[in-house]
Design an enzyme around this catalytic site. Sequence first.
Site, PDB file in Angstrom:
ATOM      1  N   TYR A 124      59.867  37.477  48.692  1.00  0.00           N
ATOM      2  CA  TYR A 124      60.123  38.315  47.512  1.00  0.00           C
ATOM      3  C   TYR A 124      58.922  39.185  47.149  1.00  0.00           C
ATOM      4  CZ  TYR A 124      64.487  36.040  46.267  1.00  0.00           C
ATOM      5  OH  TYR A 124      65.769  35.592  46.255  1.00  0.00           O
ATOM      6  N   LYS A 191      60.240  24.389  54.854  1.00  0.00           N
ATOM      7  CA  LYS A 191      60.714  24.418  56.245  1.00  0.00           C
ATOM      8  C   LYS A 191      59.463  24.437  57.132  1.00  0.00           C
ATOM      9  CE  LYS A 191      64.160  24.992  59.221  1.00  0.00           C
ATOM     10  NZ  LYS A 191      65.320  24.123  59.408  1.00  0.00           N
ATOM     11  N   ASP A 224      67.026  22.540  54.669  1.00  0.00           N
ATOM     12  CA  ASP A 224      68.426  22.372  55.103  1.00  0.00           C
ATOM     13  C   ASP A 224      68.898  20.946  54.839  1.00  0.00           C
ATOM     14  OD1 ASP A 224      66.445  21.905  56.971  1.00  0.00           O
ATOM     15  OD2 ASP A 224      67.624  22.484  58.711  1.00  0.00           O
ATOM     16  N   ASP A 248      65.539  30.127  44.984  1.00  0.00           N
ATOM     17  CA  ASP A 248      66.644  30.969  44.527  1.00  0.00           C
ATOM     18  C   ASP A 248      67.968  30.404  45.034  1.00  0.00           C
ATOM     19  OD1 ASP A 248      67.895  33.082  43.323  1.00  0.00           O
ATOM     20  OD2 ASP A 248      67.445  34.519  44.907  1.00  0.00           O
TER      21      ASP A 248
END
Length: 358
Positions: A124, A191, A224, A248
């Site tokens: 972002y 991640k 995930d 988000d």
Amino acid sequence: MAYAVTLVRGDGIGPEVAKATQTVVDATGVKIDWTVVDAGVDVMEQYGTPLPEHVLESIRTTKVAIKGPITTPVGSGFRSVNVAIRKELDLYANLRPAKSIEGVKSTFKDIDLIIVRENTEDLYAGIEFEVGTEAVGKANQFLSELSGKTIRADSAIGVKPISDFGSRRIVKFAFDYARANGRKKVTAVHKANIMKFTDGLFLEVARDVAKDYTDIEFEDRIVDNMCMQLMQKPELYDVLVLPNLYGDIVSDLCAGMIGGLGVAPGANIGTDMAVFEAIHGSAPKYAGQNRVNPTALILSGVMMLRYLGETSAADRLQQAVEDIIAEGKHVTYDLAPSGITPVGTQEMAEAIAAKLAS
Ligand code: NAD
């Protein structure tokens, strides 16, 4: 003395939910001196920008704002006003509670999660290079030389900065929030198995910060797996802290678990100022119809009252919202039980205000 608060009405359904929120916050009896300003697509023509400087100036002065949603055109056009406000004012923590409310339809029950999303870094950051431009060519060449890897010539390129400073302050925010609010556990979501240096740094910093909070349990999850776990065992989780993009996405997932965007509040918090806003967007197809659910922005107003130290007013407003939803008689279309005629946005707010007065 009255609290000075900036009300940014936003566009689309923004002005309607903003007015509803002003109605109920005033009905708590807490004295607010509102400065009402506009931002978004509707002011583009007048000011040549969707975010006029006087809007930011007002927030810098009052230090507290409540904000209706603002449209961001997809693809071309201006960049997100919402992201710009967060970056300009360095509102680094995006706090998004997801708590089940009785009477709101949902497949999940008893959800009580706090999402803490980093608000200023990650993908972002707005460092992007458009396909076919000279800049993307240079970025491609530079990055290919530096990394020894090939990037396809017809690529657009985005940059994902994650800093020690940004990670440390957001993880500390999550732990401080947990401690101040009687929460038991913080889970860092990442991640790092794939993005070893960016998410890897976030995780390493989170582990380091956790050492100063031995009274709060700490663990980490790969994003995930986190999504699957939230679907299967949400009761195992408490406060989640995430870099910007995962934050988000996961917060919308959690909003879905409590019955959707219509009831999901949020806050953007910096070191000495805060902007409160719903998670939902400007829902342009419903604009001007007095139809949408004002609950998400009203509950953001509850968060604002808590931030101002008006705990009793916050508790009363939260209870009034929960009572009105549980009774199911004065609620918008998305909450109305079958057989009940829904009311409009402002009518639901007025029912909440009347409940506060009763
Ligand atoms: P959205 O949240 O505006 O709407 C998605 C759907 O959710 C709507 O069609 C509606 O069915 C439902 N919904 C949303 N708010 C509701 C409410 N209060 N009551 C009842 N139902 C509600 O998402 P979108 O369509 O992806 O985005 C529309 C615009 O809003 C885009 O320009 C987007 O960039 C912008 N946006 C702004 C913010 C913000 O201001 N912080 C946040 C998200 C999206």
